[in-house]
Design an enzyme around this catalytic site. Structure first.
Site, short mmCIF file in Angstrom:
data_model
loop_
_atom_site.label_atom_id
_atom_site.label_comp_id
_atom_site.label_asym_id
_atom_site.label_seq_id
_atom_site.Cartn_x
_atom_site.Cartn_y
_atom_site.Cartn_z
N PRO A 11 4.89 -15.10 11.48
CA PRO A 11 3.87 -15.26 10.44
C PRO A 11 4.33 -16.19 9.33
O PRO A 11 5.47 -16.11 8.86
CB PRO A 11 3.67 -13.83 9.93
CG PRO A 11 3.96 -12.98 11.12
CD PRO A 11 5.08 -13.68 11.84
N CYS A 12 3.40 -17.07 8.92
CA CYS A 12 3.79 -18.15 8.01
C CYS A 12 3.38 -17.91 6.56
O CYS A 12 3.59 -18.77 5.71
CB CYS A 12 3.18 -19.46 8.48
SG CYS A 12 1.37 -19.42 8.61
N GLN A 13 2.79 -16.76 6.23
CA GLN A 13 2.32 -16.55 4.86
C GLN A 13 3.38 -16.78 3.80
O GLN A 13 3.09 -17.35 2.74
CB GLN A 13 1.74 -15.13 4.70
CG GLN A 13 0.43 -14.92 5.42
CD GLN A 13 0.65 -14.33 6.80
OE1 GLN A 13 1.69 -14.54 7.41
NE2 GLN A 13 -0.33 -13.60 7.30
#
Length: 368
Positions: free
Chosen positions: A102-104
């Site tokens: 996940p890139c958040q």
């Protein structure tokens, strides 16, 4: 303009990878964009994993992955023991792991936080540490880690240095590849960063297949960038109509129809000498009322677009599911499971399949 239809199928191509000596295990697989790319590159995916139930159902719905085990799990609960029997049954000559945590924590939306307060490395959504843990346990011949371009922003310096050090401590040589999907035959501007790691010393870089007119003059082997018309015009018929595409009679429907192909709301401002300005330039997001031009590549497809956030079809409607899938170079016969919102999210979060193919091909060439 004469359009040339682009696209490919996979659910009828399973025999091409079933006996591959290179196996791949996917993590954070989503709808399978990177997993498709892996198999197109010649590495058989023997397992995928995702926390989203619709994404796992999508993977299970496609014959292309019938030979694989698809886990609906959180990577935090996964250990090497979960793959012991699977690896024994497949007995690969070479093993790679592929995934885009996940890139958040690294998204541009977080830049407003001050450098002192922004601790991507400690963000609970940062699954990179768990991915590295599994890599340490399974000891593959190589692995791929994909993330957003902004992972390399200066505010993420500590997190990236920790990642580099961790890869080095695991005993892998690695490359950091800053990519644009356009360069690999995808009809979409989409920048991503890949960390490619191998037990052997890396040689060369991923081979770009497409380029601008100036790049082609220097390298005639390159093909021109793909345009969206070639990939999605086939879906612009009644057979593919979706209720969700309708914009008529809604808040900005007239303004959307007035925007020319390839332009956004600024075309309706005094800056562009619009006779009856509807907006003021600089007061909206750049993708507000943004329309595709069939002769050009698309802008980045979003996982959760707002109601008037583009890109829209050049005819003045929202894009259809097979269109957004095609712009991500998903196969024409690929099956998606879930409601419209879920499918948009699955497709928008995916690695374009042809981009994934090029990255995995390069990785395979460096573990052999």
């Amino acid at each position: 303009m004469i359009l040339e239809q682009r696209g490919f199928t996979v659910n009828d191509q399973i025999e091409k990878i079933i006996d591959s000596k290179v196996n791949a295990i996917g993590f954070f697989s989503g709808a399978g964009g990177l997993d498709i790319g892996s198999q197109l590159a010649g590495a058989k995916v023997i397992s995928s994993l995702d926390f989203d139930v619709d994404s796992v159902k999508t993977m299970n719905a496609n014959k292309y992955f019938n030979h694989a085990v698809h886990y609906h799990k959180d990577i935090q609960a996964v250990t090497a023991e979960d793959y012991k029997e699977l690896l024994k049954a497949n007995n690969p000559e070479k093993l790679i792991l592929i995934g885009g945590p996940p890139c958040q924590p690294f998204s541009k939306g977080g830049y407003w936080v001050t450098h002192d307060r922004r601790k991507a490395n400690d963000d609970p959504r940062n699954m990179i540490g768990n991915y590295l843990r599994v890599i340490s346990d399974l000891r593959p011949d190589g692995f791929l880690l994909e993330n957003v371009e902004s992972i390399l922003h200066p505010t993420n310096k500590i997190a990236v240095e920790n990642l580099k050090n961790s890869i080095d401590q695991l005993g892998y040589d690695f490359q950091i590849v800053k990519s644009n999907a356009l360069d690999y035959g995808v009809p979409q501007k989409r920048k991503r960063v890949f960390f490619l790691a191998s037990r052997k010393k890396f040689i060369g870089e991923p081979i770009k297949t497409h380029g601008s007119s100036d790049e082609i003059k220097l390298n005639p082997s390159l093909l021109p960038y793909e345009n969206v018309g070639n990939w999605i015009e086939k879906y612009n018929i009644e057979k593919f109509f979706e209720n969700e595409e309708l914009t008529t009679g809604k808040t900005y429907s007239q303004e959307l129809m007035a925007v020319p192909p390839g332009k956004n709301y600024i075309a309706l401002t005094s800056r562009h000498n619009y006779p009856d300005p509807k907006f003021t330039a600089g007061t909206r997001f750049w993708n507000f009322l943004l329309k595709l031009d069939p002769k050009l590549p698309s802008w980045t497809i979003s996982a959760q677009p707002g109601p008037w956030v583009g890109p829209f079809h050049w005819s003045g409607r929202r894009l259809r599911v097979p269109e957004i899938a095609a712009l991500q170079t998903f196969p024409e016969d690929y099956i998606f499971v879930g409601n419209r919102r879920s499918i948009q999210k699955q497709i928008g979060n995916a690695v374009p399949s042809l981009l994934g193919k090029s990255m995995v091909e390069h990785l395979i060439s460096n573990i052999s």
